[in-house]
Scaffold this active site. Structure first.
Site, short mmCIF file in Angstrom:
data_model
loop_
_atom_site.label_atom_id
_atom_site.label_comp_id
_atom_site.label_asym_id
_atom_site.label_seq_id
_atom_site.Cartn_x
_atom_site.Cartn_y
_atom_site.Cartn_z
CG HIS A 1 -2.89 11.74 -0.50
ND1 HIS A 1 -2.60 12.31 -1.72
CD2 HIS A 1 -3.42 10.52 -0.76
CE1 HIS A 1 -2.95 11.48 -2.68
NE2 HIS A 1 -3.44 10.39 -2.13
CD GLU B 1 -6.28 8.02 -1.89
OE1 GLU B 1 -6.53 9.18 -2.28
OE2 GLU B 1 -5.41 7.29 -2.40
CG HIS C 1 -0.87 5.74 -1.71
ND1 HIS C 1 -0.82 6.76 -0.78
CD2 HIS C 1 -1.51 6.27 -2.78
CE1 HIS C 1 -1.42 7.83 -1.26
NE2 HIS C 1 -1.83 7.58 -2.49
NE ARG D 1 2.88 13.35 -9.95
CZ ARG D 1 2.76 14.57 -10.45
NH1 ARG D 1 3.77 15.44 -10.35
NH2 ARG D 1 1.67 14.92 -11.06
#
Length: 301
Positions: free
Chosen positions: A91, A107, A165, A185
């Protein structure tokens, strides 16, 4: 939400009715205020109102004072059911997001359940350089560059923007995050999507966003009850014995409760079982544990 990597654990573990009897479901957005997705009040005099309507029209009354400057409710909470590996992704950091056409997203993951041996992919293996990583993209071997961890149920890990991640197969996870839906991605295991076509990759944006100094992080060690605390949210885990109560830590401000295990009861007699989420308004009465319970409590700093 249907996902190529999803399953039916929300049905099996939480007793939920899924929209289709056969398709894989990977995400349930529990607390959400996005342009096209909204949590809706399901009980009481405000039943039918969306979270966005409450945030815009009754903010101080329901959520408490001091939350100016947020056009939408700033926390998004999901349940993720991963029966297959998610894409390796990142992100965008806050200083790069707008220039890349996205939103920053920090997050954390709480492991509600996992299969023995299930792996999370987090950060880079020691010694991997950006040049190594770019070559791995060309070779289709990105997974060989990413650090793997074997967590246990009850573990958690913080995923700041910029950390490479992926959730591996075999996890049921509660994800607490900034209100953002930007994911880049970089590798999708060379597989097809639900439509039989390769899913879109975002290689240039990923390379701009990845922290190439983030090597082999471990699962987090809680600080007392606190699992994660940052600018965007604070998450604590509370273990309650039968008869104990839980209330907002700052009585005049809201919190969000996620029932990891056991059952809670409100002052009005409503019961909240394992896998349920609720927003506890400011000045609300405490909830009582009907049996030994574990609860995540999320607040906005």
């Amino acid at each position: 939400m249907q996902r190529v990597w999803g399953g039916r654990e929300m049905e099996r573990v939480y007793g939920r009715s899924l929209p289709d009897a056969h398709l894989p479901f990977g995400e349930s957005w529990e607390i959400v205020d996005r342009e096209n997705e909204h949590s809706v009040v399901n009980h009481g005099p405000l039943a039918g109102a969306t979270l966005h309507e409450l945030w815009m029209q009754r903010r101080e009354e329901i959520f408490g004072a001091g939350y100016d400057g947020h056009p939408r409710f700033p926390i998004l909470i999901k349940v993720l059911d991963a029966r297959d590996d998610l894409s390796i992704q990142v992100h965008p950091p806050v200083d790069l997001a707008a220039g890349l056409g996205g939103e920053p997203k920090t997050e954390m993951w709480f492991i509600a359940d996992c299969d023995p041996g299930a792996k999370l992919y987090v950060g880079l293996k020691n010694g991997v350089t950006r040049a190594d990583f770019e070559k791995a993209i060309s070779d289709g071997t990105v997974a060989d560059c990413v650090h793997a961890i074997h967590p246990q149920p009850g573990d958690s890990i913080f995923i700041p923007s910029g950390r490479l991640h992926a959730i591996g197969a075999g996890f049921l996870i509660h994800e607490i995050q900034q209100n953002s839906d930007t994911t880049y991605r970089v590798f999708d295991w060379n597989r097809m999507g639900l439509d039989g076509k390769p899913r879109e990759l975002h290689v240039a944006q990923s390379l701009a966003s990845i922290d190439f100094d983030d090597f082999e992080p471990a699962m987090d060690t809680p600080d007392g009850d606190t699992l994660a605390s940052c600018t965007y949210f604070k998450t604590v885990r509370k273990a309650l014995a039968a008869g104990e109560t839980i209330a907002n830590p700052d009585g005049g401000r809201f919190s969000i409760l996620s029932v990891v295990g056991g059952m809670l009861e409100s002052a009005s007699g409503r019961r909240f079982a394992k896998g349920q989420f609720l927003l506890l308004p400011g000045n609300a009465q405490p909830l009582r544990a009907l049996e030994n319970a574990v609860v995540l409590q999320v607040t906005l700093p």
